[in-house]
Design a protein around this motif. Structure first.
Motif, PDB file in Angstrom:
ATOM      1  N   ASN A 113      42.205  11.609  88.716  1.00 40.46           N
ATOM      2  CA  ASN A 113      43.315  11.730  88.219  1.00 40.46           C
ATOM      3  C   ASN A 113      43.138  11.595  86.672  1.00 40.46           C
ATOM      4  O   ASN A 113      43.458  12.571  85.810  1.00 40.46           O
ATOM      5  CB  ASN A 113      44.482  11.082  88.676  1.00 40.46           C
ATOM      6  CG  ASN A 113      45.632  11.388  87.915  1.00 40.46           C
ATOM      7  OD1 ASN A 113      46.201  10.868  86.924  1.00 40.46           O
ATOM      8  ND2 ASN A 113      46.361  12.375  88.214  1.00 40.46           N
ATOM      9  N   LEU A 114      42.637  10.503  86.391  1.00 37.80           N
ATOM     10  CA  LEU A 114      42.229  10.248  84.642  1.00 37.80           C
ATOM     11  C   LEU A 114      41.376  11.152  84.337  1.00 37.80           C
ATOM     12  O   LEU A 114      41.807  11.947  83.088  1.00 37.80           O
ATOM     13  CB  LEU A 114      41.652   8.732  84.861  1.00 37.80           C
ATOM     14  CG  LEU A 114      41.513   8.152  83.261  1.00 37.80           C
ATOM     15  CD1 LEU A 114      43.004   8.043  82.689  1.00 37.80           C
ATOM     16  CD2 LEU A 114      40.620   6.810  83.359  1.00 37.80           C
ATOM     17  N   GLU A 115      40.524  11.612  85.054  1.00 42.57           N
ATOM     18  CA  GLU A 115      39.527  12.644  84.363  1.00 42.57           C
ATOM     19  C   GLU A 115      40.178  13.942  84.431  1.00 42.57           C
ATOM     20  O   GLU A 115      40.270  14.860  83.328  1.00 42.57           O
ATOM     21  CB  GLU A 115      38.073  12.790  85.195  1.00 42.57           C
ATOM     22  CG  GLU A 115      37.270  13.713  84.755  1.00 42.57           C
ATOM     23  CD  GLU A 115      35.858  13.745  85.747  1.00 42.57           C
ATOM     24  OE1 GLU A 115      34.849  13.821  84.909  1.00 42.57           O
ATOM     25  OE2 GLU A 115      35.944  13.318  86.757  1.00 42.57           O
ATOM     26  N   ASP A 116      41.053  14.317  85.623  1.00 41.78           N
ATOM     27  CA  ASP A 116      41.611  15.713  85.340  1.00 41.78           C
ATOM     28  C   ASP A 116      42.960  15.612  84.134  1.00 41.78           C
ATOM     29  O   ASP A 116      43.252  16.966  83.893  1.00 41.78           O
ATOM     30  CB  ASP A 116      42.478  16.052  86.601  1.00 41.78           C
ATOM     31  CG  ASP A 116      41.525  16.085  87.904  1.00 41.78           C
ATOM     32  OD1 ASP A 116      40.274  16.535  87.515  1.00 41.78           O
ATOM     33  OD2 ASP A 116      41.876  16.010  89.071  1.00 41.78           O
ATOM     34  N   PHE A 175      45.823  -0.744  77.246  1.00 41.90           N
ATOM     35  CA  PHE A 175      45.062  -0.201  78.067  1.00 41.90           C
ATOM     36  C   PHE A 175      45.753   1.399  78.285  1.00 41.90           C
ATOM     37  O   PHE A 175      44.855   2.161  78.500  1.00 41.90           O
ATOM     38  CB  PHE A 175      45.186  -0.784  79.488  1.00 41.90           C
ATOM     39  CG  PHE A 175      44.470   0.126  80.588  1.00 41.90           C
ATOM     40  CD1 PHE A 175      43.200  -0.115  80.792  1.00 41.90           C
ATOM     41  CD2 PHE A 175      45.126   0.853  81.157  1.00 41.90           C
ATOM     42  CE1 PHE A 175      42.370   0.387  81.627  1.00 41.90           C
ATOM     43  CE2 PHE A 175      44.383   1.873  82.202  1.00 41.90           C
ATOM     44  CZ  PHE A 175      43.112   1.442  82.281  1.00 41.90           C
ATOM     45  N   ASP A 176      47.022   1.516  78.183  1.00 43.23           N
ATOM     46  CA  ASP A 176      47.644   3.120  78.372  1.00 43.23           C
ATOM     47  C   ASP A 176      47.189   3.794  77.257  1.00 43.23           C
ATOM     48  O   ASP A 176      47.181   4.966  77.409  1.00 43.23           O
ATOM     49  CB  ASP A 176      49.222   2.785  78.572  1.00 43.23           C
ATOM     50  CG  ASP A 176      49.500   1.940  79.802  1.00 43.23           C
ATOM     51  OD1 ASP A 176      48.589   2.053  80.871  1.00 43.23           O
ATOM     52  OD2 ASP A 176      50.667   1.607  79.943  1.00 43.23           O
ATOM     53  N   ILE A 177      47.077   3.353  76.083  1.00 39.20           N
ATOM     54  CA  ILE A 177      47.005   4.384  75.016  1.00 39.20           C
ATOM     55  C   ILE A 177      45.240   4.175  74.557  1.00 39.20           C
ATOM     56  O   ILE A 177      44.863   5.274  73.995  1.00 39.20           O
ATOM     57  CB  ILE A 177      47.494   3.720  73.659  1.00 39.20           C
ATOM     58  CG1 ILE A 177      46.981   2.383  73.095  1.00 39.20           C
ATOM     59  CG2 ILE A 177      48.897   3.914  73.801  1.00 39.20           C
ATOM     60  CD1 ILE A 177      47.372   1.978  71.695  1.00 39.20           C
ATOM     61  N   PHE A 214      39.902   8.000  77.360  1.00 36.01           N
ATOM     62  CA  PHE A 214      39.408   8.313  78.660  1.00 36.01           C
ATOM     63  C   PHE A 214      37.949   7.369  78.546  1.00 36.01           C
ATOM     64  O   PHE A 214      37.877   6.679  79.720  1.00 36.01           O
ATOM     65  CB  PHE A 214      39.010   9.635  78.665  1.00 36.01           C
ATOM     66  CG  PHE A 214      38.202   9.696  80.078  1.00 36.01           C
ATOM     67  CD1 PHE A 214      38.679   9.920  81.288  1.00 36.01           C
ATOM     68  CD2 PHE A 214      36.730   9.966  80.050  1.00 36.01           C
ATOM     69  CE1 PHE A 214      37.940  10.177  82.345  1.00 36.01           C
ATOM     70  CE2 PHE A 214      36.015  10.075  81.120  1.00 36.01           C
ATOM     71  CZ  PHE A 214      36.987  10.468  82.379  1.00 36.01           C
ATOM     72  N   GLU A 215      37.228   7.244  77.661  1.00 37.90           N
ATOM     73  CA  GLU A 215      36.040   6.502  77.715  1.00 37.90           C
ATOM     74  C   GLU A 215      36.170   5.086  77.779  1.00 37.90           C
ATOM     75  O   GLU A 215      35.354   4.505  78.526  1.00 37.90           O
ATOM     76  CB  GLU A 215      34.762   6.723  76.690  1.00 37.90           C
ATOM     77  CG  GLU A 215      34.590   8.324  76.745  1.00 37.90           C
ATOM     78  CD  GLU A 215      35.342   9.324  76.348  1.00 37.90           C
ATOM     79  OE1 GLU A 215      36.501   9.151  75.859  1.00 37.90           O
ATOM     80  OE2 GLU A 215      35.103  10.650  76.566  1.00 37.90           O
ATOM     81  N   GLN A 216      37.159   4.534  77.145  1.00 36.77           N
ATOM     82  CA  GLN A 216      37.539   3.121  76.871  1.00 36.77           C
ATOM     83  C   GLN A 216      37.875   2.729  78.275  1.00 36.77           C
ATOM     84  O   GLN A 216      37.489   1.728  78.795  1.00 36.77           O
ATOM     85  CB  GLN A 216      38.533   2.858  75.870  1.00 36.77           C
ATOM     86  CG  GLN A 216      37.866   3.170  74.353  1.00 36.77           C
ATOM     87  CD  GLN A 216      38.998   3.112  73.379  1.00 36.77           C
ATOM     88  OE1 GLN A 216      40.155   3.661  73.596  1.00 36.77           O
ATOM     89  NE2 GLN A 216      38.649   2.408  72.291  1.00 36.77           N
ATOM     90  N   LYS A 217      38.883   3.485  78.843  1.00 39.99           N
ATOM     91  CA  LYS A 217      39.168   3.097  80.266  1.00 39.99           C
ATOM     92  C   LYS A 217      38.333   3.080  81.210  1.00 39.99           C
ATOM     93  O   LYS A 217      38.238   2.249  82.160  1.00 39.99           O
ATOM     94  CB  LYS A 217      40.520   4.162  80.744  1.00 39.99           C
ATOM     95  CG  LYS A 217      41.566   4.028  79.767  1.00 39.99           C
ATOM     96  CD  LYS A 217      43.027   5.128  80.345  1.00 39.99           C
ATOM     97  CE  LYS A 217      44.120   4.776  79.655  1.00 39.99           C
ATOM     98  NZ  LYS A 217      45.067   5.780  79.953  1.00 39.99           N
ATOM     99  N   ILE A 218      37.164   4.002  81.212  1.00 37.26           N
ATOM    100  CA  ILE A 218      36.256   4.128  82.067  1.00 37.26           C
ATOM    101  C   ILE A 218      35.337   2.919  82.097  1.00 37.26           C
ATOM    102  O   ILE A 218      34.987   2.107  83.237  1.00 37.26           O
ATOM    103  CB  ILE A 218      35.250   5.321  81.882  1.00 37.26           C
ATOM    104  CG1 ILE A 218      36.120   6.624  82.460  1.00 37.26           C
ATOM    105  CG2 ILE A 218      33.986   5.371  82.852  1.00 37.26           C
ATOM    106  CD1 ILE A 218      36.606   6.548  83.687  1.00 37.26           C
TER     107      ILE A 218
END
Length: 112
Positions: free
Chosen positions: A30-33, A49-51, A54-58
């Motif tokens: 879902n994050l990727e989509d 975390f929420d802001i 994508f790469e940081q979350k991964i």
């Protein structure tokens, strides 16, 4: 799977581990989509975390999973961001369940 908590080391096994890993897999899909959306779709309640992009979350999710999957890898130091990353698959599940409940309630009201 080991995770250091305030109450001691937490080990996920069996069904609990499978639920967590499956949830994480769907949450990452879902994050990727949704990576091109301006606002995050899944919120953990932790602003940092929420802001994160994508790469940081991964990277954060990988750190959590590595510690949970291999007892040889030391658990990361607990912080609000790491805790949010560990919570992320549950935040995703909560969002999906709330969506399903809303859709179901809406369809019941339309048939009445």
């Amino acid at each position: 799977m080991t995770w250091r908590t305030q109450l001691g080391d937490r080990i996920l096994k069996g069904v609990e581990a499978k639920l967590y890993l499956t949830s994480m897999q769907y949450a990452i899909e879902n994050l990727e989509d949704t990576r091109d959306l301006e606002e995050p779709e899944v919120l953990t309640g932790d602003r940092l975390f929420d802001i994160a992009d994508f790469e940081q979350k991964i990277v954060l999710l990988h750190r959590c999973l590595a510690a949970l999957l291999s007892p040889e890898i030391e658990s990361p130091m607990l912080s609000n961001v790491i805790e949010a990353a560990a919570y992320f698959p549950f935040a995703f599940l909560r969002m999906r369940l709330e969506d399903e409940i809303y859709i179901e309630k809406d369809s019941i009201q339309m048939t009445v």
